[in-house]
Scaffold this active site. Structure first.
Site, short mmCIF file in Angstrom:
data_model
loop_
_atom_site.label_atom_id
_atom_site.label_comp_id
_atom_site.label_asym_id
_atom_site.label_seq_id
_atom_site.Cartn_x
_atom_site.Cartn_y
_atom_site.Cartn_z
N CYS A 329 0.84 -1.20 0.00
CA CYS A 329 0.00 0.00 0.00
C CYS A 329 0.88 1.26 0.00
CB CYS A 329 -0.98 -0.04 1.16
SG CYS A 329 -2.39 1.07 0.94
N HIS A 429 -3.56 -5.48 0.98
CA HIS A 429 -3.46 -5.85 2.39
C HIS A 429 -3.93 -7.30 2.53
CE1 HIS A 429 -2.65 -1.81 3.83
NE2 HIS A 429 -3.66 -1.36 3.11
#
Length: 489
Positions: A329, A429
């Site tokens: 991310c 994630h």
């Protein structure tokens, strides 16, 4: 409702225990926290955002998570401001002073009450969680999450006190006595949490608390070290030992100032092949076999800090010397050639050079992407895996660059970038919860550990929820608790 004498007394973990216990006992429980403040969040199946703690509690209850379980989420962006997420969607940034003023609170109150009502129509019982202290009397008129929420729900309140921090008599008695009489009657029991030592030594103290407060102490729960439930707070991360261990792959997670979604690394912490630690010390990072740059709530600010404190240079040096570097991310964004923020989504910095490890450029966008995904590795190896996205920004190849994606989503879209087996980034994630990807990550370092067994994190978590439920049952008067819940007020 599990309410606390303060923050970090263990409400979330005890709520997780009750979700699993009620499920074991044949009920259909669901967790609920009206307002959560956390940088750890999760994407629901509908692609909306809630606090990670409620997603964990839902998992313990054996049900999919839903925004009705946490309708209001505050994601801190500085000491004074937070992003406000309502019913899973960002509605803007708010200064703390403005947020807690009485004006405009009724709209939020109606929203959290409506979420609870919808959830209660589908599940029974609802395991509610308060926030901070039960007796924040200066915030009473604007409180959305403690006693007013319990009163709306008609909930019995169980007050949780942390004996490990000291002052448990004053904190429990003071919390009860600061409540007005019409609110005090909702407090039906007390739990003393995090006890160390011989439980018999607290028998007299238990009786004294019951006499002082006129409320039964339902249990004294010992501190545990051998049950592993996801942590909600990042405070303890730096305490994990950075000393390199022989016979294991040493994995360093860069300790960012605005680190988010550090639960991405729980599976690696439990993997017997791996020694994982968090650090922003350049010497410690230099000793790692694998360096992971995690998610961040403020990518540009953290990237600036990595350059200032020398960690950026340490990462580049470790890469040249053979270490694997993985970005997730915000960490993926930092690994590129440049991060741009022309619309000032994050702050005043409009652009900053990245680490230059990936031929990618990121532009911050106001629209947040939140969704659960299924994917495979782009090279076609391995099984179908699961993860989720929560990010603001779009990352594309730099001009003239040829890019190999790391993964391919179920809808055919590419994700991330893979330069080689030791340099890659992704928006996904939860990617490290998949044994197939962890095996790929560890493969270049296979000589460091003996054996090739994979680690099943899903089965491990299920086992931990059951162990937590057993621990709770052993030390809490469950018959009395059920009597309280089943009796009419």
């Amino acid at each position: 409702m599990l309410a606390g004498t303060g923050s970090d007394v263990g409400k979330s973990v005890l709520a997780t225990a009750l979700c699993r216990i009620f499920r074991q006992d044949g009920w259909t429980p669901a967790p609920f926290k009206a307002q959560n403040m956390a940088l750890n969040s999760f994407a629901t199946p509908e692609g909306l955002e809630i606090g990670r703690a409620q997603a964990v509690q839902a998992e313990a209850a054996g049900i999919p998570c839903h925004t009705d379980m946490n309708p209001l989420l505050l994601k801190p962006q500085s000491d004074h401001t937070s992003q406000v997420v309502l019913n899973g969607r960002p509605i803007g940034k708010r200064d703390a002073y403005d947020y807690f003023r009485r004006e405009g609170r009724e709209e939020l109150r109606e929203a959290v009450y409506a979420a609870y009502d919808r959830l209660a129509s589908r599940h029974n019982p609802i395991v509610m969680e308060g926030a901070g202290s039960l007796a924040e009397i200066n915030l009473r008129d604007s409180d959305l999450v403690n006693v007013p929420m319990a009163m709306h729900a008609g909930a019995d309140i169980i007050l949780v006190g942390d004996i490990d921090r000291g002052g448990v008599f004053a904190s429990v008695y003071g919390s009860v006595m600061l409540l007005p009489p019409e609110e005090r009657k909702y407090v039906k029991g007390i739990l003393i949490n995090k006890f160390r030592g011989d439980l018999r030594l607290f028998e007299e103290g238990r009786k004294m608390l019951e006499e002082l407060c006129g409320i039964p102490v339902l249990g004294v729960i010992p501190y545990f070290h051998d049950i592993h439930i996801e942590e909600e707070d990042s405070v303890a991360l730096a305490a994990k030992s950075a000393a390199a261990q022989r016979g294991k792959v040493n994995v360093a997670v860069v300790l960012l100032r605005h680190i988010s979604n550090f639960t991405d690394f729980n599976s690696l912490e439990r993997d017997p092949r791996i020694h994982l630690f968090y650090s922003n010390n350049v010497e410690e990072i230099g000793k790692a076999d694998i360096i992971i740059i995690p998610g961040s709530k403020s990518t540009l600010a953290d990237l600036h800090e990595l350059r200032r404190n020398g960690v950026a240079q340490a990462i580049l040096r470790a890469r040249r010397e053979g270490a694997t570097v993985l970005g997730i991310c915000g960490g993926y964004q930092m690994m590129g050639m440049q991060v741009r923020d022309p619309h000032h989504v994050e702050g005043d910095i409009e652009a900053m050079p990245g680490l230059g490890l990936l031929p990618m450029v990121t532009e911050m966008l106001g629209e947040k992407v939140t969704r659960q995904v299924r994917f495979t590795l782009a090279d076609g190896s391995g099984p179908v895996m699961e993860g989720y996205e929560i990010h603001m920004g779009e990352t594309l190849p730099a001009d003239g660059s040829s890019v190999s994606p790391l993964a391919r989503l179920e809808d055919g879209k590419p994700d991330g970038c893979r330069v080689d087996e030791k340099c890659m980034g992704t928006y996904l994630h939860g990617i490290l919860d998949n044994p197939g990807f962890v095996g790929t990550l560890l493969a270049p370092h296979g000589a460091k550990f003996s054996g090739s067994a994979t680690f099943d994190y899903h089965s491990f978590k299920e086992e931990q929820y059951d162990l937590l439920a057993d621990h709770f049952r052993r030390h809490v008067d469950m018959a009395k608790l059920y009597e309280i819940l089943c009796s009419s007020r």
